[in-house]
Design a protein around this motif. Structure first.
Motif, PDB file in Angstrom:
ATOM      1  N   ILE A   1       0.836  -1.205   0.000  1.00 19.47           N
ATOM      2  CA  ILE A   1       0.000   0.000   0.000  1.00 19.47           C
ATOM      3  C   ILE A   1       0.867   1.250   0.000  1.00 19.47           C
ATOM      4  CG2 ILE A   1      -1.657   1.335   1.359  1.00 19.47           C
ATOM      5  CD1 ILE A   1      -2.884  -1.333   2.256  1.00 19.47           C
ATOM      6  N   VAL A   2       1.946   1.232   0.796  1.00 20.53           N
ATOM      7  CA  VAL A   2       2.857   2.380   0.828  1.00 20.53           C
ATOM      8  C   VAL A   2       3.514   2.570  -0.536  1.00 20.53           C
ATOM      9  CG1 VAL A   2       4.960   3.297   1.869  1.00 20.53           C
ATOM     10  CG2 VAL A   2       3.241   2.191   3.307  1.00 20.53           C
ATOM     11  N   VAL A   3       3.930   1.471  -1.156  1.00 20.41           N
ATOM     12  CA  VAL A   3       4.536   1.549  -2.495  1.00 20.41           C
ATOM     13  C   VAL A   3       3.545   2.141  -3.487  1.00 20.41           C
ATOM     14  CG1 VAL A   3       5.409   0.176  -4.425  1.00 20.41           C
ATOM     15  CG2 VAL A   3       6.176  -0.318  -2.097  1.00 20.41           C
ATOM     16  N   TRP A   4       2.307   1.718  -3.410  1.00 16.68           N
ATOM     17  CA  TRP A   4       1.267   2.231  -4.304  1.00 16.68           C
ATOM     18  C   TRP A   4       1.090   3.738  -4.126  1.00 16.68           C
ATOM     19  CZ3 TRP A   4      -3.913   2.950  -1.891  1.00 16.68           C
ATOM     20  CH2 TRP A   4      -4.810   3.569  -2.763  1.00 16.68           C
ATOM     21  N   ARG A   5       1.105   4.202  -2.873  1.00 19.79           N
ATOM     22  CA  ARG A   5       0.868   5.612  -2.615  1.00 19.79           C
ATOM     23  C   ARG A   5       2.055   6.492  -2.988  1.00 19.79           C
ATOM     24  NH1 ARG A   5      -3.863   7.538  -2.390  1.00 19.79           N
ATOM     25  NH2 ARG A   5      -3.147   9.222  -1.024  1.00 19.79           N
ATOM     26  N   THR A   6       3.257   5.938  -3.007  1.00 17.71           N
ATOM     27  CA  THR A   6       4.454   6.749  -3.247  1.00 17.71           C
ATOM     28  C   THR A   6       5.024   6.601  -4.656  1.00 17.71           C
ATOM     29  OG1 THR A   6       5.852   4.983  -2.325  1.00 17.71           O
ATOM     30  CG2 THR A   6       5.106   6.710  -0.819  1.00 17.71           C
ATOM     31  N   ALA A   7       4.499   5.705  -5.467  1.00 20.52           N
ATOM     32  CA  ALA A   7       5.038   5.487  -6.812  1.00 20.52           C
ATOM     33  C   ALA A   7       4.731   6.687  -7.712  1.00 20.52           C
ATOM     34  CB  ALA A   7       4.465   4.220  -7.420  1.00 20.52           C
ATOM     35  N   GLU A   8       5.710   7.061  -8.518  1.00 22.49           N
ATOM     36  CA  GLU A   8       5.566   8.178  -9.453  1.00 22.49           C
ATOM     37  C   GLU A   8       6.134   7.782 -10.805  1.00 22.49           C
ATOM     38  OE1 GLU A   8       6.149  12.378  -7.775  1.00 22.49           O
ATOM     39  OE2 GLU A   8       7.475  11.165  -6.532  1.00 22.49           O
ATOM     40  N   PHE A   9       5.422   8.169 -11.863  1.00 20.30           N
ATOM     41  CA  PHE A   9       5.872   7.915 -13.234  1.00 20.30           C
ATOM     42  C   PHE A   9       5.674   9.201 -14.025  1.00 20.30           C
ATOM     43  CE2 PHE A   9       3.977   4.161 -11.364  1.00 20.30           C
ATOM     44  CZ  PHE A   9       4.971   3.205 -11.513  1.00 20.30           C
ATOM     45  N   ALA A  10       6.639   9.534 -14.876  1.00 25.03           N
ATOM     46  CA  ALA A  10       6.541  10.788 -15.625  1.00 25.03           C
ATOM     47  C   ALA A  10       7.252  10.668 -16.959  1.00 25.03           C
ATOM     48  CB  ALA A  10       7.127  11.946 -14.821  1.00 25.03           C
ATOM     49  N   VAL A  11       6.714  11.422 -17.920  1.00 21.30           N
ATOM     50  CA  VAL A  11       7.375  11.619 -19.211  1.00 21.30           C
ATOM     51  C   VAL A  11       7.777  13.079 -19.286  1.00 21.30           C
ATOM     52  CG1 VAL A  11       7.123  11.592 -21.723  1.00 21.30           C
ATOM     53  CG2 VAL A  11       6.036   9.815 -20.350  1.00 21.30           C
TER      54      VAL A  11
ATOM     55  N   GLU B   1       9.563   4.207  -7.484  1.00 19.25           N
ATOM     56  CA  GLU B   1       8.627   3.465  -6.642  1.00 19.25           C
ATOM     57  C   GLU B   1       9.409   2.683  -5.593  1.00 19.25           C
ATOM     58  OE1 GLU B   1       6.485   0.312  -8.590  1.00 19.25           O
ATOM     59  OE2 GLU B   1       7.842   0.354 -10.295  1.00 19.25           O
ATOM     60  N   GLY B   2       8.702   2.267  -4.567  1.00 20.96           N
ATOM     61  CA  GLY B   2       9.348   1.577  -3.454  1.00 20.96           C
ATOM     62  C   GLY B   2       9.390   2.468  -2.232  1.00 20.96           C
ATOM     63  N   PHE B   3       9.665   1.854  -1.085  1.00 23.19           N
ATOM     64  CA  PHE B   3       9.694   2.612   0.162  1.00 23.19           C
ATOM     65  C   PHE B   3      11.026   2.405   0.872  1.00 23.19           C
ATOM     66  CE2 PHE B   3       8.578   2.803   4.775  1.00 23.19           C
ATOM     67  CZ  PHE B   3       8.450   4.173   4.840  1.00 23.19           C
ATOM     68  N   MET B   4      11.202   1.254   1.443  1.00 26.13           N
ATOM     69  CA  MET B   4      12.465   0.971   2.118  1.00 26.13           C
ATOM     70  C   MET B   4      13.584   0.783   1.098  1.00 26.13           C
ATOM     71  SD  MET B   4      11.115  -1.634   5.081  1.00 26.13           S
ATOM     72  CE  MET B   4      12.764  -1.832   5.740  1.00 26.13           C
ATOM     73  N   GLN B   5      13.253   0.144  -0.006  1.00 23.60           N
ATOM     74  CA  GLN B   5      14.199  -0.042  -1.091  1.00 23.60           C
ATOM     75  C   GLN B   5      13.640   0.670  -2.317  1.00 23.60           C
ATOM     76  OE1 GLN B   5      15.076  -4.103  -2.044  1.00 23.60           O
ATOM     77  NE2 GLN B   5      16.621  -3.575  -3.568  1.00 23.60           N
ATOM     78  N   ARG B   6      14.059   1.921  -2.467  1.00 23.18           N
ATOM     79  CA  ARG B   6      13.531   2.751  -3.537  1.00 23.18           C
ATOM     80  C   ARG B   6      14.057   2.272  -4.887  1.00 23.18           C
ATOM     81  NH1 ARG B   6       9.138   6.084  -3.901  1.00 23.18           N
ATOM     82  NH2 ARG B   6       9.539   7.997  -5.076  1.00 23.18           N
ATOM     83  N   ARG B   7      13.145   1.972  -5.795  1.00 23.64           N
ATOM     84  CA  ARG B   7      13.528   1.531  -7.137  1.00 23.64           C
ATOM     85  C   ARG B   7      13.263   2.670  -8.112  1.00 23.64           C
ATOM     86  NH1 ARG B   7      10.338  -2.499  -5.200  1.00 23.64           N
ATOM     87  NH2 ARG B   7       8.648  -1.952  -6.643  1.00 23.64           N
ATOM     88  N   SER B   8      14.205   2.884  -8.990  1.00 25.75           N
ATOM     89  CA  SER B   8      14.057   3.973  -9.940  1.00 25.75           C
ATOM     90  C   SER B   8      14.647   3.566 -11.280  1.00 25.75           C
ATOM     91  CB  SER B   8      14.753   5.248  -9.433  1.00 25.75           C
ATOM     92  OG  SER B   8      16.152   5.049  -9.350  1.00 25.75           O
TER      93      SER B   8
END
Length: 231
Positions: A78-88, A97-104
């Protein structure tokens, strides 16, 4: 780190999107299974002594692990869902996306070779889908965006910016050859002055006309003076 904090010079956001609310549900199937198994062990609640007693105690610990682990996994999703961002942007495709282990991931639009869109029947009705971005390195450089909102609009924004960049980078067409101006028409050469023999012949002819009475003596004198002036 958010999208707006990671922009570089002369970079602007074209479109942004988020994960759909279905994302934590899709990502939590195993977590839900853990909780169901923990509840089953909770209601079973065997008991006994000796070797069986040790086994039942281990099962009691396992049910707590399953319950707590499953709940923690769902909360994390749920936290990952709320904090995920995608942009062009006008230069890149960004994913955080990610919380403890931020993936980018940050993909240059100039290196994107293909974009595959996967929207199922449920996704079409709820407004979500998956995108897979391929770069010039093939499958090794593929990047997946799962359960994002309005995936078709996100893909269209990517391709629009990419096409604009390709059009701008094309060399300008060579100007059409200009037809040479037509050569000026040759100017007619001025007639060469009559020779002395011609002029003398003209005087003889004029005299004959005077003698025949065709022209008057005055006209003969005027023409003679004109011819003599040109000699």
């Amino acid at each position: 780190m958010s999208v707006s904090e990671n922009l570089i010079a002369n970079e602007s956001i074209v479109t942004e999107t988020k994960k759909h609310w279905i994302a934590p549900a899709r990502d939590s199937l195993w977590a839900a299974g853990m909780i169901l198994l923990g509840l089953f062990l909770w209601y079973w609640n065997p008991s006994g002594d000796g070797i069986l007693g040790f086994l039942w105690a281990a099962i009691a610990i396992a049910r707590w692990v399953l319950l707590i682990g499953g709940i923690a996994w769902i909360v994390y999703n749920i936290v990952v869902w709320r904090t995920a961002e995608f942009a062009v942007t006008n230069l890149r495709v960004l994913r955080y996306e990610g919380f403890m282990q931020r993936r980018s991931s940050e993909t240059l639009l100039t290196s994107v070779s293909d974009v595959k869109l996967n929207v199922g029947l449920v996704g079409k009705s709820l407004g979500y889908g998956d995108l897979q971005i391929f770069t010039q390195s093939g499958d090794a450089g593929a990047d997946s965006f799962t359960s994002i909102v309005k995936p078709a609009e996100f893909r269209n924004a990517m391709m629009s910016v990419k096409l604009q960049d390709q059009t701008a980078s094309r060399p300008a067409p060579a100007p059409a050859p200009v037809a040479p101006a037509p050569a000026p028409a040759p100017v007619a050469a001025a007639p060469a002055p009559a020779s002395a023999q011609d002029q003398a012949a003209s005087l003889v002819r004029l005299a004959e006309l005077r003698d025949q009475g065709v022209i008057s003596p005055e006209e003969f004198d005027a023409k003679k003076t004109e011819i003599l002036a040109r000699m």
